[in-house]
Design a protein around this motif. Sequence first.
Motif, PDB file in Angstrom:
ATOM      1  N   THR A   9      53.445   6.867  24.904  1.00  0.00           N
ATOM      2  CA  THR A   9      52.139   6.604  24.304  1.00  0.00           C
ATOM      3  C   THR A   9      51.904   5.107  24.320  1.00  0.00           C
ATOM      4  OG1 THR A   9      52.266   8.599  22.941  1.00  0.00           O
ATOM      5  CG2 THR A   9      50.734   6.889  22.208  1.00  0.00           C
ATOM      6  N   ILE A  10      52.628   4.375  23.495  1.00  0.00           N
ATOM      7  CA  ILE A  10      52.572   2.906  23.545  1.00  0.00           C
ATOM      8  C   ILE A  10      53.512   2.394  24.633  1.00  0.00           C
ATOM      9  CG2 ILE A  10      53.182   0.800  22.275  1.00  0.00           C
ATOM     10  CD1 ILE A  10      52.148   2.108  19.738  1.00  0.00           C
ATOM     11  N   LEU A  11      54.635   3.055  24.787  1.00  0.00           N
ATOM     12  CA  LEU A  11      55.661   2.650  25.762  1.00  0.00           C
ATOM     13  C   LEU A  11      55.617   3.572  26.974  1.00  0.00           C
ATOM     14  CD1 LEU A  11      58.231   0.710  25.968  1.00  0.00           C
ATOM     15  CD2 LEU A  11      59.527   2.775  25.438  1.00  0.00           C
ATOM     16  N   GLU A 155      42.184   7.006  13.620  1.00  0.00           N
ATOM     17  CA  GLU A 155      42.421   7.432  14.998  1.00  0.00           C
ATOM     18  C   GLU A 155      43.903   7.718  15.188  1.00  0.00           C
ATOM     19  OE1 GLU A 155      39.645   5.547  18.193  1.00  0.00           O
ATOM     20  OE2 GLU A 155      40.323   3.907  16.890  1.00  0.00           O
ATOM     21  N   PHE A 156      44.196   8.735  15.996  1.00  0.00           N
ATOM     22  CA  PHE A 156      45.574   9.099  16.313  1.00  0.00           C
ATOM     23  C   PHE A 156      45.727   9.117  17.823  1.00  0.00           C
ATOM     24  CE2 PHE A 156      48.721  12.403  17.410  1.00  0.00           C
ATOM     25  CZ  PHE A 156      49.836  11.757  16.902  1.00  0.00           C
ATOM     26  N   PHE A 157      46.889   8.636  18.303  1.00  0.00           N
ATOM     27  CA  PHE A 157      47.160   8.529  19.728  1.00  0.00           C
ATOM     28  C   PHE A 157      48.534   9.118  20.038  1.00  0.00           C
ATOM     29  CE2 PHE A 157      44.494   5.125  18.306  1.00  0.00           C
ATOM     30  CZ  PHE A 157      43.557   4.923  19.304  1.00  0.00           C
ATOM     31  N   SER A 158      48.601  10.004  21.027  1.00  0.00           N
ATOM     32  CA  SER A 158      49.873  10.578  21.460  1.00  0.00           C
ATOM     33  C   SER A 158      49.733  11.101  22.880  1.00  0.00           C
ATOM     34  CB  SER A 158      50.292  11.719  20.534  1.00  0.00           C
ATOM     35  OG  SER A 158      51.480  12.340  21.010  1.00  0.00           O
ATOM     36  N   ASP A 159      50.866  11.254  23.536  1.00  0.00           N
ATOM     37  CA  ASP A 159      50.883  11.818  24.888  1.00  0.00           C
ATOM     38  C   ASP A 159      51.170  13.309  24.878  1.00  0.00           C
ATOM     39  OD1 ASP A 159      53.648  11.244  24.047  1.00  0.00           O
ATOM     40  OD2 ASP A 159      54.137  12.034  26.022  1.00  0.00           O
ATOM     41  N   GLN A 172      39.498  10.989  14.681  1.00  0.00           N
ATOM     42  CA  GLN A 172      39.415  11.007  16.143  1.00  0.00           C
ATOM     43  C   GLN A 172      40.841  10.969  16.694  1.00  0.00           C
ATOM     44  OE1 GLN A 172      36.598  11.055  18.424  1.00  0.00           O
ATOM     45  NE2 GLN A 172      38.340  11.595  19.683  1.00  0.00           N
ATOM     46  N   ALA A 173      41.139  11.860  17.619  1.00  0.00           N
ATOM     47  CA  ALA A 173      42.468  11.884  18.239  1.00  0.00           C
ATOM     48  C   ALA A 173      42.328  11.672  19.730  1.00  0.00           C
ATOM     49  CB  ALA A 173      43.166  13.206  17.939  1.00  0.00           C
ATOM     50  N   TRP A 174      43.299  10.943  20.280  1.00  0.00           N
ATOM     51  CA  TRP A 174      43.294  10.603  21.702  1.00  0.00           C
ATOM     52  C   TRP A 174      44.593  11.054  22.344  1.00  0.00           C
ATOM     53  CZ3 TRP A 174      38.835   8.648  23.524  1.00  0.00           C
ATOM     54  CH2 TRP A 174      37.957   8.061  22.604  1.00  0.00           C
ATOM     55  N   LEU A 175      44.478  11.674  23.490  1.00  0.00           N
ATOM     56  CA  LEU A 175      45.622  12.038  24.305  1.00  0.00           C
ATOM     57  C   LEU A 175      45.821  10.913  25.305  1.00  0.00           C
ATOM     58  CD1 LEU A 175      47.568  14.411  24.475  1.00  0.00           C
ATOM     59  CD2 LEU A 175      46.095  15.408  26.214  1.00  0.00           C
ATOM     60  N   VAL A 176      47.025  10.369  25.357  1.00  0.00           N
ATOM     61  CA  VAL A 176      47.315   9.239  26.235  1.00  0.00           C
ATOM     62  C   VAL A 176      47.914   9.760  27.526  1.00  0.00           C
ATOM     63  CG1 VAL A 176      48.589   7.083  26.472  1.00  0.00           C
ATOM     64  CG2 VAL A 176      47.689   7.758  24.230  1.00  0.00           C
ATOM     65  N   LYS A 177      47.228   9.478  28.620  1.00  0.00           N
ATOM     66  CA  LYS A 177      47.683   9.897  29.951  1.00  0.00           C
ATOM     67  C   LYS A 177      47.844   8.629  30.782  1.00  0.00           C
ATOM     68  CE  LYS A 177      45.538  14.434  29.857  1.00  0.00           C
ATOM     69  NZ  LYS A 177      46.621  15.315  30.178  1.00  0.00           N
ATOM     70  N   GLY A 178      49.068   8.132  30.845  1.00  0.00           N
ATOM     71  CA  GLY A 178      49.304   6.852  31.527  1.00  0.00           C
ATOM     72  C   GLY A 178      48.640   5.744  30.736  1.00  0.00           C
ATOM     73  N   GLU A 179      47.680   5.081  31.371  1.00  0.00           N
ATOM     74  CA  GLU A 179      46.913   4.019  30.698  1.00  0.00           C
ATOM     75  C   GLU A 179      45.552   4.519  30.231  1.00  0.00           C
ATOM     76  OE1 GLU A 179      47.683   0.883  29.882  1.00  0.00           O
ATOM     77  OE2 GLU A 179      49.608   0.699  30.880  1.00  0.00           O
ATOM     78  N   ARG A 180      45.257   5.801  30.460  1.00  0.00           N
ATOM     79  CA  ARG A 180      43.958   6.361  30.094  1.00  0.00           C
ATOM     80  C   ARG A 180      44.028   7.059  28.737  1.00  0.00           C
ATOM     81  NH1 ARG A 180      41.784  10.454  32.663  1.00  0.00           N
ATOM     82  NH2 ARG A 180      43.782  11.332  33.257  1.00  0.00           N
ATOM     83  N   LEU A 181      42.931   6.954  27.991  1.00  0.00           N
ATOM     84  CA  LEU A 181      42.793   7.652  26.722  1.00  0.00           C
ATOM     85  C   LEU A 181      41.740   8.742  26.909  1.00  0.00           C
ATOM     86  CD1 LEU A 181      42.662   4.604  24.275  1.00  0.00           C
ATOM     87  CD2 LEU A 181      44.644   5.916  25.000  1.00  0.00           C
ATOM     88  N   VAL A 182      42.119   9.981  26.573  1.00  0.00           N
ATOM     89  CA  VAL A 182      41.248  11.135  26.722  1.00  0.00           C
ATOM     90  C   VAL A 182      41.074  11.762  25.359  1.00  0.00           C
ATOM     91  CG1 VAL A 182      40.990  13.378  27.863  1.00  0.00           C
ATOM     92  CG2 VAL A 182      42.164  11.491  29.065  1.00  0.00           C
ATOM     93  N   LYS A 183      39.859  12.142  25.002  1.00  0.00           N
ATOM     94  CA  LYS A 183      39.648  12.796  23.704  1.00  0.00           C
ATOM     95  C   LYS A 183      40.516  14.043  23.615  1.00  0.00           C
ATOM     96  CE  LYS A 183      35.225  11.048  22.329  1.00  0.00           C
ATOM     97  NZ  LYS A 183      33.983  11.312  21.654  1.00  0.00           N
ATOM     98  N   TRP A 184      41.138  14.230  22.447  1.00  0.00           N
ATOM     99  CA  TRP A 184      42.048  15.357  22.203  1.00  0.00           C
ATOM    100  C   TRP A 184      41.294  16.664  22.336  1.00  0.00           C
ATOM    101  CZ3 TRP A 184      47.043  13.817  20.809  1.00  0.00           C
ATOM    102  CH2 TRP A 184      47.958  14.845  20.558  1.00  0.00           C
TER     103      TRP A 184
END
Length: 184
Positions: A9-11, A155-159, A172-184
């Motif tokens: 996610t961050i790493l 906001e929440f962020f996870s892969d 708001q939640a975001w799915l992390v795909k590489g360097e892209r953020l996609v709405k959950w």
Amino acid sequence: MNVYDFDNTILRGDSSARFFAWCLVHRPRMWRDVPGQAVNGLMFLLKLRPKQAFKQRMFHYLTLIGDVDGAVEAFWADNFSRVKAWYPPRHREDDVVISASPEFLIRPACLRLGIRCVIGSPVDKRTGLFLGPNCHGVEKVSRFHARFPGAGIDEFFSDSHSDDPLAALAEQAWLVKGERLVKW
């Protein structure tokens, strides 16, 4: 506050797996434990060992590397560049990281990023033993509520969808795909 998973996610990558591999190269005494690690991995793959027991056995290698704090610092000196570019511009003072990785392992990287609140799996860095439940899935929600009773998540962020329970708490939640953020 914004809440983040850490690995993938961050790493870029998984900090526990990368630290294990880094130690194989930089702390060769741990090679003595490789046969036991192989059996442990096979038992997990065959579903004969639950995830937390697998991880606890995996972290047994910590008993062989000596100065764990020094190893962790050297590891992050070599791997801090794996922080994804999308995170630093989003950083806020009240950011929280909640991860299944051992807290002792990810805390130094989070502090470098200015993240003061880090909640990870409670693993004894000298023995590799878990001192509580693996911080994964619904356990992340329990740990969040214990630390921040009544607080909300902006906001929440996870892969990973294993974090659906925590994502459900966020405005708001975001799915992390590489360097892209996609709405959950």
